[in-house]
Design a protein around this motif. Structure first.
Motif, PDB file in Angstrom:
ATOM      1  N   PHE A  75      68.434  73.277  16.799  1.00  0.00           N
ATOM      2  CA  PHE A  75      67.116  74.115  17.120  1.00  0.00           C
ATOM      3  C   PHE A  75      66.030  73.413  17.571  1.00  0.00           C
ATOM      4  O   PHE A  75      65.697  72.720  16.608  1.00  0.00           O
ATOM      5  N   ILE A  76      65.504  73.293  18.997  1.00  0.00           N
ATOM      6  CA  ILE A  76      64.130  72.718  19.370  1.00  0.00           C
ATOM      7  C   ILE A  76      63.076  73.504  19.089  1.00  0.00           C
ATOM      8  O   ILE A  76      63.096  74.767  19.420  1.00  0.00           O
ATOM      9  N   ASP A  77      62.196  73.342  17.820  1.00  0.00           N
ATOM     10  CA  ASP A  77      61.316  74.162  17.339  1.00  0.00           C
ATOM     11  C   ASP A  77      59.786  74.214  18.062  1.00  0.00           C
ATOM     12  O   ASP A  77      59.253  75.051  18.138  1.00  0.00           O
ATOM     13  N   GLN A  78      59.508  72.995  18.143  1.00  0.00           N
ATOM     14  CA  GLN A  78      58.206  72.787  18.883  1.00  0.00           C
ATOM     15  C   GLN A  78      58.432  71.786  20.041  1.00  0.00           C
ATOM     16  O   GLN A  78      59.293  70.707  20.010  1.00  0.00           O
ATOM     17  N   LEU A  79      57.662  71.965  21.019  1.00  0.00           N
ATOM     18  CA  LEU A  79      57.501  70.967  22.064  1.00  0.00           C
ATOM     19  C   LEU A  79      56.173  71.369  22.801  1.00  0.00           C
ATOM     20  O   LEU A  79      55.773  72.447  23.072  1.00  0.00           O
ATOM     21  N   LEU A  80      55.195  70.060  22.916  1.00  0.00           N
ATOM     22  CA  LEU A  80      54.004  70.343  23.579  1.00  0.00           C
ATOM     23  C   LEU A  80      53.711  69.089  24.019  1.00  0.00           C
ATOM     24  O   LEU A  80      54.253  67.820  23.676  1.00  0.00           O
ATOM     25  N   ILE A  81      52.940  69.221  24.960  1.00  0.00           N
ATOM     26  CA  ILE A  81      52.274  68.037  25.655  1.00  0.00           C
ATOM     27  C   ILE A  81      50.949  68.164  25.705  1.00  0.00           C
ATOM     28  O   ILE A  81      50.444  69.312  26.116  1.00  0.00           O
ATOM     29  N   ASP A  82      49.966  66.865  25.665  1.00  0.00           N
ATOM     30  CA  ASP A  82      48.562  67.002  25.460  1.00  0.00           C
ATOM     31  C   ASP A  82      47.885  67.931  26.735  1.00  0.00           C
ATOM     32  O   ASP A  82      48.759  67.715  27.910  1.00  0.00           O
ATOM     33  N   THR A  83      47.259  68.731  26.397  1.00  0.00           N
ATOM     34  CA  THR A  83      46.703  69.546  27.747  1.00  0.00           C
ATOM     35  C   THR A  83      46.149  68.679  28.958  1.00  0.00           C
ATOM     36  O   THR A  83      46.321  69.083  30.140  1.00  0.00           O
ATOM     37  N   SER A  84      45.679  67.470  28.402  1.00  0.00           N
ATOM     38  CA  SER A  84      45.273  66.625  29.562  1.00  0.00           C
ATOM     39  C   SER A  84      46.420  66.099  30.490  1.00  0.00           C
ATOM     40  O   SER A  84      45.911  65.671  31.746  1.00  0.00           O
ATOM     41  N   LEU A  85      47.470  66.162  30.211  1.00  0.00           N
ATOM     42  CA  LEU A  85      48.584  65.604  30.766  1.00  0.00           C
ATOM     43  C   LEU A  85      49.787  66.360  31.058  1.00  0.00           C
ATOM     44  O   LEU A  85      50.518  66.225  31.608  1.00  0.00           O
ATOM     45  N   GLN A  86      49.285  67.998  31.100  1.00  0.00           N
ATOM     46  CA  GLN A  86      50.537  68.834  31.436  1.00  0.00           C
ATOM     47  C   GLN A  86      50.383  68.938  33.093  1.00  0.00           C
ATOM     48  O   GLN A  86      49.474  68.599  33.500  1.00  0.00           O
ATOM     49  N   GLY A  87      51.917  69.479  33.203  1.00  0.00           N
ATOM     50  CA  GLY A  87      51.981  69.612  34.783  1.00  0.00           C
ATOM     51  C   GLY A  87      52.195  68.566  35.465  1.00  0.00           C
ATOM     52  O   GLY A  87      52.319  68.335  36.673  1.00  0.00           O
ATOM     53  N   LYS A  88      52.501  67.155  34.959  1.00  0.00           N
ATOM     54  CA  LYS A  88      52.751  66.039  35.501  1.00  0.00           C
ATOM     55  C   LYS A  88      54.051  65.674  35.341  1.00  0.00           C
ATOM     56  O   LYS A  88      54.744  64.403  35.707  1.00  0.00           O
TER      57      LYS A  88
END
Length: 149
Positions: A75-88
């Motif tokens: 189960f992949i419980d958490q996934l995040l990318i720093d807001t300054s680098l999202q969408g890249k």
């Protein structure tokens, strides 16, 4: 520079604490500090820092889905990318790497994730990796699975 995954250790956990997400995103994902703290109670949780070269840019947490009676599923419980680098595209690259890592583990043949109602952009994101919706649970979370052999 390439995306790479690293173990979270006493030497880099603060890098994860410094990652930022928007206030809106806090409704859908735990902050790395909370996820890392929770993982200290379960020795089978795996925490990975997402790095662009040597720069920390994200966090992923996964574990065998023992609590749901699915010992052959991760189960992949958490996934995040720093807001300054999202969408890249860094989140996509990180998911590719973590799926490769998971497929190397013995005894597992599927991966699941969930997203919270209102964060429906994640459905399309995970469909890129062939995840399919299997159910909506009692917490308004949509469960998606990917099977492999």
């Amino acid at each position: 520079m390439k995306i790479n995954l690293r173990d979270i250790t006493k030497d880099n956990w603060v890098d994860m604490i410094d990652l930022e997400i928007t206030k809106e995103q806090e409704k859908f994902v735990a902050l790395p500090a909370e996820a890392i703290a929770a993982s200290k109670f379960y020795d089978y949780y795996v925490n990975r820092g997402v790095y662009l070269g040597d720069k920390p840019i994200g966090f992923i947490q996964y574990y065998p889905n023992y609590d749901d009676g699915k010992p052959n599923e991760i189960f992949i419980d958490q996934l995040l990318i720093d807001t300054s680098l999202q969408g890249k595209g860094y989140g996509s690259e990180a998911v590719k790497l973590v799926l490769e890592e998971i497929k190397q583990l013995d005894g597992f043949n599927s991966v699941s994730i969930c997203y919270v109602e209102g964060h429906d952009i994640m459905k399309k994101f995970f469909e890129k990796f062939s995840f399919q919706v299997v159910e909506q649970d009692e917490f308004d979370e949509t469960i998606m699975e990917l099977h492999y052999a």
